[in-house]
Design a protein around this motif. Structure first.
Motif, PDB file in Angstrom:
ATOM      1  N   TYR A 134       0.834  -1.200   0.000  1.00 26.67           N
ATOM      2  CA  TYR A 134       0.000   0.000   0.000  1.00 26.67           C
ATOM      3  C   TYR A 134       0.872   1.254   0.000  1.00 26.67           C
ATOM      4  O   TYR A 134       0.671   2.178  -0.796  1.00 26.67           O
ATOM      5  N   ALA A 170       0.630  20.554  -5.606  1.00 30.78           N
ATOM      6  CA  ALA A 170       1.212  20.698  -4.260  1.00 30.78           C
ATOM      7  C   ALA A 170       0.182  20.332  -3.193  1.00 30.78           C
ATOM      8  O   ALA A 170       0.507  19.706  -2.176  1.00 30.78           O
ATOM      9  N   VAL A 199      -0.062  16.679  -2.883  1.00 29.40           N
ATOM     10  CA  VAL A 199       1.114  16.084  -2.221  1.00 29.40           C
ATOM     11  C   VAL A 199       0.886  15.927  -0.710  1.00 29.40           C
ATOM     12  O   VAL A 199       1.310  14.924  -0.112  1.00 29.40           O
ATOM     13  N   ILE A 200       0.176  16.882  -0.097  1.00 28.57           N
ATOM     14  CA  ILE A 200       0.059  16.891   1.382  1.00 28.57           C
ATOM     15  C   ILE A 200      -0.551  15.593   1.925  1.00 28.57           C
ATOM     16  O   ILE A 200       0.074  14.915   2.754  1.00 28.57           O
ATOM     17  N   VAL A 214       1.812  12.560   1.405  1.00 31.91           N
ATOM     18  CA  VAL A 214       2.953  12.499   2.340  1.00 31.91           C
ATOM     19  C   VAL A 214       2.485  11.980   3.697  1.00 31.91           C
ATOM     20  O   VAL A 214       3.117  11.102   4.305  1.00 31.91           O
ATOM     21  N   LEU A 215       1.336  12.506   4.171  1.00 32.24           N
ATOM     22  CA  LEU A 215       0.842  12.095   5.489  1.00 32.24           C
ATOM     23  C   LEU A 215       0.469  10.609   5.505  1.00 32.24           C
ATOM     24  O   LEU A 215       0.676   9.925   6.509  1.00 32.24           O
ATOM     25  N   MET A 249       2.194   7.211   7.258  1.00 31.93           N
ATOM     26  CA  MET A 249       1.171   6.606   8.124  1.00 31.93           C
ATOM     27  C   MET A 249       0.862   7.482   9.336  1.00 31.93           C
ATOM     28  O   MET A 249       0.750   7.013  10.457  1.00 31.93           O
ATOM     29  N   ILE A 250       0.734   8.785   9.060  1.00 31.23           N
ATOM     30  CA  ILE A 250       0.363   9.724  10.121  1.00 31.23           C
ATOM     31  C   ILE A 250      -1.131   9.975  10.101  1.00 31.23           C
ATOM     32  O   ILE A 250      -1.775  10.052  11.140  1.00 31.23           O
ATOM     33  N   LYS A 251      -1.713  10.079   8.927  1.00 36.21           N
ATOM     34  CA  LYS A 251      -3.162  10.320   8.817  1.00 36.21           C
ATOM     35  C   LYS A 251      -3.737   9.511   7.676  1.00 36.21           C
ATOM     36  O   LYS A 251      -3.113   9.467   6.613  1.00 36.21           O
TER      37      LYS A 251
END
Lengths: 47, 380
Positions: free
Chosen positions: A5, A33, A36-37, A40-41, A45-47
Motif C-alpha cells: 500500500y 502541491a 502532495v500533502i 505524504v501524510l 502513516m500519520i493520517k
C-alpha cells in the motif's frame, strides 16, 4: 500488505511531483502541491 | 489570472506543501499520546491482550481495570469509549474507574474500548481534538475526543462492503472500523474485529453477569435516552427503567433487534452468558442538525439549530437549549447504579455493590470535573 500500500502511495506521490515540475501553469502546480500533502501524510502513516 | 509555472515555482510550492505536511503531521500525532487516568485504590490494571494474545504489542491493546470486593458476588463490566465521539460514555467509565469502592463482587472498567478511535478525528466533522474539565482543586483534566471509527492507518484496506462474518450482514465498508458492528469478533480478522473478539472473550472468560456498553446518540435519532436490552437482560432493564422514571429520569426501553447484528446488546447475548445492556444519552455534537462544532458544544450541548429543531418536533429528546455533560454522565451513572441495585435484589448471588459513586443530583450540582481525581495530587 501495508508495505505494498505504501509503495503504491509513494508511486502516486512521485508521479504527482513529476507532473508538478512538468506543468507550465502555476495554478496547476499549486493544485499538485495540495495533492502532495495527504499523500505524504499517508506515506508516513500519520493520517 | 494566469501565471507561468517554472521549475522554481514548482520547487517553492513543493516546499510549502512539505512544511504544511509537517505542521499538520505534528498536530495529528499529538492525538497519539495516551490519556491519563487515576484508578481508585483497589483496581488492578491488566491489558486486553490477556484475553486475546493477538492484540499484544499492537496499539489497540487497551487497559482493563478490575476491582474485587471483600464479599463474593457477581461480575459487572462497564465499557466506555466504544465510540470516542460519544464522550459521556468515556467520562462515565472514568468516573467509576476513579471513584468506585467495590464492597461485593467484581467490577471491570474499560474506559477506551476502541483505543485506536481516540488517535484521530473524523474528517469533515470539525470535532475538537480534546475536551477538558476543571477538577475540585482547580486543575484541568483533558481527554481526547476521537473518531467513531478506528484510525484508518490501522484498518487499511477498507472493503467496499463489510460483510459481518457471523451473520453475512452487509454494511458500508468503513463500518469494519466501527467496533460496535464487529462483535462477536474474529481472532485473525482486522484490528477492530480482533478488539471485538478480545472483549467477547473477556465477557465469556471472566463470567461477566451484567455488561454495560455506554453510548450517546444524536437528538434526532430515535434510539436516544434509551436502554437497549437483549432478551436475557429485559427483566432487569424493565425494573431499572421503572426506578429511573420514579426518580424523574425518563428512559426508553428498546428490545435488541434480533436481525441487527454485530452490536454488543445482540452478540454478547448470543455468544456469552452475560446480560448485555447498551445505553444512549443525547449528544448534539454527533447530530447532523448541529451548527458550530467545537469543544463547547461537546461539553454543553448548547446549539441554536437544535433550539429551532425542537419545537418543530424533529427531536427524540426534550431539548431546552442544552444537553450538558453532567446531565448525560448523570443519566448513565444513575442507570448503572439502579441496575446494580436491581441485580442485587433479583439475583443476589450475582450482585455487585459499589460505593462512592455520586448521585444524579450531585453530578448536576457539582459537575463531572469535581468528581475526577486531581492530577497534581496523583503526581501525574
Amino acid at each position: 500488505m501495508t508495505l505494498i500500500y505504501r509503495a503504491i502511495v509513494l508511486f502516486v506521490l512521485l508521479l504527482t511531483v513529476r507532473c508538478q515540475f512538468r506543468e507550465k501553469d502555476f495554478w496547476k502546480q499549486a493544485t499538485a502541491a495540495l495533492v502532495v500533502i495527504p499523500l505524504v501524510l499517508r506515506l508516513l502513516m500519520i493520517k | 489570472m494566469k501565471f507561468k509555472g517554472t521549475r522554481f515555482s514548482a520547487t517553492l510550492l513543493l516546499l510549502v506543501a512539505l512544511v504544511i505536511s509537517a505542521l499538520a503531521g505534528m498536530d495529528f500525532m499529538g492525538m497519539w499520546a495516551d490519556d491519563s487516568f487515576v484508578p481508585a485504590p483497589g483496581f488492578e490494571k491488566k491489558m486486553l491482550s490477556q484475553w486475546h494474545s493477538g492484540l499484544a504489542g499492537t496499539p489497540a491493546d487497551t487497559p482493563v481495570y478490575i476491582q474485587s470486593g471483600e464479599e463474593t458476588g457477581g461480575t459487572v463490566l462497564i465499557l466506555g469509549g466504544t465510540h470516542p465521539t460519544e464522550p459521556a460514555s468515556l467520562m462515565t467509565s472514568v468516573l467509576f474507574l476513579e471513584r468506585a469502592h467495590v464492597t461485593k463482587g467484581r467490577l471491570i472498567v474499560i474506559t477506551q474500548a476502541n483505543l485506536l478511535g481516540f488517535t484521530h478525528n473524523s474528517p469533515q466533522e470539525a470535532h475538537p481534538q480534546s475536551i477538558s474539565f476543571t477538577t475540585a482543586d482547580g486543575g484541568t483534566r483533558t481527554f481526547r475526543f476521537g473518531s467513531r471509527l478506528t484510525n484508518p492507518i490501522y484498518e487499511w484496506p477498507a472493503p467496499d462492503i463489510y460483510i459481518h462474518p457471523a451473520s453475512g450482514q452487509q454494511l458500508p465498508g468503513k463500518e469494519r472500523g466501527n467496533l460496535n458492528r464487529c462483535y462477536p469478533g474474529v481472532p485473525d480478522g482486522s484490528i477492530t474485529e480482533q478488539v471485538a473478539y478480545a472483549l467477547t472473550e473477556l465477557v465469556r472468560g471472566e463470567n461477566v453477569d451484567l455488561a454495560f456498553d455506554l453510548h450517546e446518540a444524536s437528538p434526532e435519532y430515535p434510539v436516544v435516552n434509551a436502554i437497549v436490552a437483549h432478551e436475557r437482560s429485559m427483566e432487569l432493564a424493565a425494573m431499572t427503567v421503572m426506578d429511573l422514571e420514579a426518580a424523574g429520569i425518563a428512559m426508553r426501553l428498546e428490545p435488541s433487534p434480533t436481525n441487527l447484528r454485530g452490536l454488543t446488546h445482540r452478540e454478547w447475548g448470543n455468544y456469552t452468558e452475560t446480560m448485555p445492556i447498551l445505553m444512549e444519552t443525547g449528544n448534539p455534537v454527533q447530530g447532523r442538525l448541529r451548527g458550530r462544532t467545537d469543544e463547547r458544544l461537546a461539553i454543553t450541548g448548547e446549539d441554536k439549530a437544535y433550539m429551532k429543531a425542537a419545537p418543530l418536533g424533529r427531536l427524540y429528546i426534550p431539548y431546552d437549549g442544552d444537553q450538558r455533560m453532567e446531565y448525560r454522565v448523570g443519566r448513565h451513572t444513575a442507570a448503572i447504579m439502579s441496575f446494580l441495585d436491581n441485580l442485587e435484589m433479583a439475583y443476589e448471588e450475582q450482585g455487585v455493590l459499589v460505593e462512592n459513586i455520586p448521585t444524579f443530583e450531585e453530578i448536576q450540582e457539582k459537575g463531572v470535573g469535581f468528581f475526577l481525581a486531581p492530577l497534581k495530587k496523583s503526581g501525574l
